[in-house]
Structure formats: C-alpha cells, structure tokens
Design a protein around this motif. Sequence first.
Motif, PDB file in Angstrom:
ATOM      1  N   LEU A  17       3.046   4.304   0.510  1.00 55.15           N
ATOM      2  CA  LEU A  17       2.551   4.999   1.680  1.00 55.15           C
ATOM      3  C   LEU A  17       2.291   3.982   2.787  1.00 55.15           C
ATOM      4  N   SER A  18       2.411   4.404   4.017  1.00 57.36           N
ATOM      5  CA  SER A  18       2.327   3.487   5.148  1.00 57.36           C
ATOM      6  C   SER A  18       0.955   2.841   5.313  1.00 57.36           C
ATOM      7  N   ASN A  19      -0.068   3.390   4.700  1.00 60.56           N
ATOM      8  CA  ASN A  19      -1.413   2.820   4.830  1.00 60.56           C
ATOM      9  C   ASN A  19      -1.735   1.841   3.700  1.00 60.56           C
ATOM     10  N   PHE A  20      -0.711   1.291   3.060  1.00 60.39           N
ATOM     11  CA  PHE A  20      -0.824   0.311   1.972  1.00 60.39           C
ATOM     12  C   PHE A  20      -1.387   0.892   0.686  1.00 60.39           C
ATOM     13  N   ASN A  32      -3.156   5.759  -8.720  1.00 54.58           N
ATOM     14  CA  ASN A  32      -3.207   5.296  -7.341  1.00 54.58           C
ATOM     15  C   ASN A  32      -3.477   3.800  -7.342  1.00 54.58           C
ATOM     16  N   GLY A  33      -3.026   3.155  -6.300  1.00 54.76           N
ATOM     17  CA  GLY A  33      -3.282   1.733  -6.150  1.00 54.76           C
ATOM     18  C   GLY A  33      -3.043   1.324  -4.710  1.00 54.76           C
ATOM     19  N   SER A  34      -2.913   0.017  -4.518  1.00 53.90           N
ATOM     20  CA  SER A  34      -2.645  -0.494  -3.186  1.00 53.90           C
ATOM     21  C   SER A  34      -1.570  -1.571  -3.270  1.00 53.90           C
ATOM     22  N   TRP A  35      -0.951  -1.863  -2.128  1.00 54.57           N
ATOM     23  CA  TRP A  35       0.086  -2.890  -2.071  1.00 54.57           C
ATOM     24  C   TRP A  35      -0.071  -3.686  -0.788  1.00 54.57           C
ATOM     25  N   LYS A  45       6.892 -11.728  -0.801  1.00 55.49           N
ATOM     26  CA  LYS A  45       6.019 -11.352  -1.914  1.00 55.49           C
ATOM     27  C   LYS A  45       5.513  -9.932  -1.747  1.00 55.49           C
ATOM     28  N   LEU A  46       5.292  -9.275  -2.871  1.00 52.00           N
ATOM     29  CA  LEU A  46       4.689  -7.950  -2.898  1.00 52.00           C
ATOM     30  C   LEU A  46       3.556  -7.993  -3.904  1.00 52.00           C
TER      31      LEU A  46
END
Length: 91
Positions: A17-20, A32-35, A45-46
């Motif tokens: 999602l665009s909000n990381f 759910n998580g974050s990137w 890097k990711l």
Amino acid sequence: MKREHKNLVLKTVEIFLSNFDIQVFEGSLFANGSWNYYTTGNTQKLNLNFSNADLLDLDQDWTIVEYTNGVIRLRYIDSDNDVEYLVLPKL
C-alpha cells in the motif's frame, strides 16, 4: 514460514500500500505489516516488518535482486553467509 526455507514464494502476493503498509494473504494466513525502501550505495533494499509470529522470519532488510512487472525477487544473506530468497509474484 520458517527460516529453513531457502526459497520462499508467497503465491498470494502481498499488497504493498502507498502508505508503507503491507498486507499478506497466504492460504489461511492474513497479516499486516510495514515496508520501507531505501538504497545503500548502488544496492536497493526493501525492509519488511510484520507483527504476526508466522512471518517474523521475513522481518529483514532484503536486497532487491529483480523487479519486473511480474515479480519482485529479494535476497538476504544471514550472519552465517547462508543465502535466502523471497519471491513476490505480482497478480
């Protein structure tokens, strides 16, 4: 999804999602998580972060080795120099 899997393929692709934020659908697993994306020198890097215990092994700073319209292929080298890959096919 344990660390002994050297080549993980999440077939039901994560949705970035665009909000990381990130959502993972794999079989009966939903998480759910974050990137975060960044570069170090010439290396892309990711970083993935999940709160679900089943995905904690994926909480790493992965090196992006391939990014196309069909797939994101990531590599992680652990402290023992073991190489692991994570493949994120796009739907």
